[in-house]
Scaffold this motif. Structure first.
Motif, short mmCIF file in Angstrom:
data_model
loop_
_atom_site.label_atom_id
_atom_site.label_comp_id
_atom_site.label_asym_id
_atom_site.label_seq_id
_atom_site.Cartn_x
_atom_site.Cartn_y
_atom_site.Cartn_z
N ASP A 190 -22.89 -30.11 52.09
CA ASP A 190 -24.07 -29.41 51.59
C ASP A 190 -23.71 -28.51 50.41
OD1 ASP A 190 -26.90 -28.56 51.78
OD2 ASP A 190 -26.01 -26.61 52.33
N SER A 191 -22.65 -27.72 50.54
CA SER A 191 -22.28 -26.80 49.47
C SER A 191 -21.76 -27.54 48.24
CB SER A 191 -21.23 -25.80 49.97
OG SER A 191 -20.05 -26.45 50.39
N ILE A 192 -21.05 -28.65 48.45
CA ILE A 192 -20.53 -29.43 47.32
C ILE A 192 -21.67 -29.89 46.41
CG2 ILE A 192 -19.54 -31.68 46.73
CD1 ILE A 192 -17.44 -29.67 47.37
N GLY A 193 -22.79 -30.28 47.04
CA GLY A 193 -23.93 -30.76 46.27
C GLY A 193 -24.63 -29.68 45.46
N LYS A 194 -24.39 -28.42 45.78
CA LYS A 194 -25.04 -27.32 45.09
C LYS A 194 -24.24 -26.79 43.90
CE LYS A 194 -27.35 -25.73 49.31
NZ LYS A 194 -27.46 -24.63 50.30
N MET A 195 -23.06 -27.29 43.70
CA MET A 195 -22.17 -26.73 42.68
C MET A 195 -22.40 -27.39 41.32
SD MET A 195 -18.71 -26.12 44.83
CE MET A 195 -18.77 -25.09 46.31
N LYS A 196 -23.41 -26.90 40.62
CA LYS A 196 -23.79 -27.45 39.33
C LYS A 196 -22.79 -27.09 38.24
CE LYS A 196 -27.48 -28.95 41.36
NZ LYS A 196 -27.53 -30.36 41.79
N MET A 197 -22.33 -25.82 38.24
CA MET A 197 -21.36 -25.38 37.23
C MET A 197 -20.06 -26.16 37.35
SD MET A 197 -20.39 -23.49 34.71
CE MET A 197 -21.76 -22.33 34.60
N LEU A 198 -19.58 -26.34 38.58
CA LEU A 198 -18.34 -27.07 38.78
C LEU A 198 -18.48 -28.52 38.34
CD1 LEU A 198 -15.62 -26.15 39.82
CD2 LEU A 198 -16.22 -27.02 42.07
N THR A 199 -19.64 -29.10 38.58
CA THR A 199 -19.91 -30.47 38.12
C THR A 199 -19.82 -30.55 36.60
OG1 THR A 199 -21.35 -30.90 40.01
CG2 THR A 199 -21.56 -32.37 38.11
N VAL A 201 -18.18 -28.54 34.58
CA VAL A 201 -16.79 -28.34 34.17
C VAL A 201 -16.01 -29.64 34.29
CG1 VAL A 201 -14.62 -27.24 34.85
CG2 VAL A 201 -16.68 -25.86 34.63
N ILE A 202 -16.16 -30.32 35.42
CA ILE A 202 -15.44 -31.57 35.62
C ILE A 202 -15.88 -32.62 34.60
CG2 ILE A 202 -15.09 -33.51 37.22
CD1 ILE A 202 -15.38 -31.47 39.52
N GLN A 203 -17.19 -32.73 34.37
CA GLN A 203 -17.68 -33.71 33.40
C GLN A 203 -17.14 -33.44 32.00
OE1 GLN A 203 -21.91 -33.17 34.22
NE2 GLN A 203 -22.03 -35.20 35.16
N GLU A 204 -17.10 -32.18 31.60
CA GLU A 204 -16.59 -31.86 30.26
C GLU A 204 -15.10 -32.11 30.16
OE1 GLU A 204 -17.04 -29.94 26.27
OE2 GLU A 204 -17.81 -31.56 27.52
N CYS A 205 -14.35 -31.83 31.23
CA CYS A 205 -12.92 -32.12 31.23
C CYS A 205 -12.67 -33.61 31.13
CB CYS A 205 -12.26 -31.55 32.49
SG CYS A 205 -12.20 -29.73 32.54
N LEU A 206 -13.46 -34.40 31.85
CA LEU A 206 -13.31 -35.85 31.78
C LEU A 206 -13.72 -36.39 30.42
CD1 LEU A 206 -14.66 -36.92 35.30
CD2 LEU A 206 -12.29 -36.86 34.53
N ARG A 207 -14.58 -35.66 29.72
CA ARG A 207 -14.94 -36.07 28.35
C ARG A 207 -13.78 -35.82 27.39
NH1 ARG A 207 -16.59 -34.13 23.50
NH2 ARG A 207 -16.44 -31.96 24.18
N LEU A 208 -13.22 -34.62 27.44
CA LEU A 208 -12.16 -34.27 26.50
C LEU A 208 -10.82 -34.91 26.85
CD1 LEU A 208 -12.90 -30.47 25.90
CD2 LEU A 208 -13.11 -32.32 24.23
N ARG A 261 -22.88 -28.25 27.92
CA ARG A 261 -23.55 -29.38 27.25
C ARG A 261 -24.09 -30.36 28.29
NH1 ARG A 261 -20.73 -31.23 23.07
NH2 ARG A 261 -18.86 -29.92 23.24
N PHE A 262 -23.54 -30.30 29.53
CA PHE A 262 -23.97 -31.20 30.60
C PHE A 262 -24.99 -30.56 31.54
CE2 PHE A 262 -19.91 -33.13 29.38
CZ PHE A 262 -20.22 -34.48 29.41
N LYS A 263 -25.60 -29.45 31.13
CA LYS A 263 -26.54 -28.76 32.02
C LYS A 263 -27.75 -29.62 32.37
CE LYS A 263 -28.82 -26.28 28.21
NZ LYS A 263 -29.10 -24.93 27.64
N ASN A 264 -28.10 -30.56 31.50
CA ASN A 264 -29.21 -31.48 31.78
C ASN A 264 -28.70 -32.89 32.05
OD1 ASN A 264 -31.30 -29.53 31.41
ND2 ASN A 264 -31.01 -29.69 29.20
#
Length: 338
Positions: A190-199, A201-208, A261-264
């Protein structure tokens, strides 16, 4: 995932305590061992200890293959009894015998195991494989679990910690979200699904810093790509890092670390969502991407809730392609207990 992460955290805490409150720790081997333990438990269930030994052998095999030069990339040379080829054959034989040993144990009591290996066994027995091919089918899939389910996740975790250590403000934002969502409790579904900021961060790291260097495809028919005529049967290699840093797709700030940049979502981060391909693209997108994202979130949640960290003077930024794009000289962090 939690059980696999706790020993690493305890090890770091002990090193910090013995070094007066801050320790200079090389974390990449710890992350590899952690990720290997996770996928070993998922793949081999109660036999995960033996699975870890298999993955260590596969790790040694990866190192040798990554060092092969152009000559050894020519198909006919792979059959010559060179020193490298003999070592590769030895390791492959060891992997095969170890996997089949576990398979033999599982088949004695198939109801006791509900892991990925049992799923492979069922498919191997029910599919229309030619005689003698089922063992190779099983071993090949176990290799895929290692390289796709272990190595890529460990490499991604390394790059994420490097970037969060380089941008302390984003490290604080991610930590604040972990504290807000989890409090003093361990992360759960449940808590993992609520972590928008962490998501983000991971997406931007995987981009760079995408762990995989290329997406490879074969043209199944003749086609035109821009001004290029691509004949049928041509192998096309798409460099992921180039697609992730194209200003026409991502904008002028393409080289900046900006998780917001991944907020949406991915579609809001760029004008061509298919160009974001850390897990591949199309119908052959990595089937384990959700497993990898959950694993990365849990690892980061536990690390951020217990430690603050910055780059060590020992860290040398030198990405190197060794089947995956990895930190060339390892990841050294200065870690403090919160």
């Amino acid at each position: 995932m939690l059980d696999s992460t706790f020993p690493i955290l305890k090890s770091w805490e002990a090193q910090i305590a013995s070094n007066g409150g801050e320790a200079d720790i090389k974390v990449d081997d710890d992350l590899r061992n952690l990720s290997a333990d996770v996928i070993s438990r998922a793949c081999f269930g109660s036999s995960y200890g033996m699975g870890n030994e298999i993955f260590k052998t596969l790790g040694a095999l990866k190192v040798i293959i990554a060092k092969k030069n152009f000559i050894f990339g020519i198909p006919s040379f792979s059959y010559l009894p060179t020193k490298k080829n003999r070592e590769i054959w030895k390791l492959e034989k060891k992997v095969k015998s170890s996997v089949l040993k576990i398979v033999k144990q599982c088949t004695k009591d198939p109801m006791s195991s509900k892991d990925l290996l049992m799923t492979i066994l069922k498919n191997a027995n029910s599919s229309q494989l030619p005689p003698g091919a089922s063992n190779q089918f099983i071993v090949s899939n176990c290799k895929n679990f290692y390289f796709a389910g272990h190595d890529t996740t460990a490499t991604a975790a390394q790059w994420i910690l490097v970037l969060l250590a380089s941008y302390p403000e984003w490290q604080m934002h991610a930590r604040a979200e972990v504290v807000e969502v989890c409090g003093d409790k361990l992360p759960n579904p449940d808590s993992i699904g609520k972590m928008k900021m962490l998501t983000m961060v991971i997406q931007e790291c995987l981009r760079l810093c995408p762990p995989s260097a290329f997406v490879a495809r074969e043209a199944i028919e003749e086609l035109k790509l821009g001004d290029l005529n691509i004949p049928k049967g041509t192998h096309i290699w798409v460099p992921i890092a180039v697609m992730h840093r194209d200003t026409r797709i991502w904008g002028h700030d393409v080289n900046e670390f900006r998780p917001d940049r991944f907020k949406n979502g991915i579609s809001g981060a760029c004008n061509l969502p298919i160009a974001y391909m850390p897990f591949g693209m199309g119908p052959r997108t990595c089937v384990g991407q959700h497993l990898a994202m959950v694993e990365l979130k849990i690892i980061l949640c536990l690390i951020l809730s217990k430690f603050s960290f910055s780059l060590s003077p020992k860290y040398k930024h030198s990405p190197q392609a060794r089947m995956l794009v990895e930190p060339g000289y390892g990841v050294y962090l200065l870690i403090k207990k919160i």
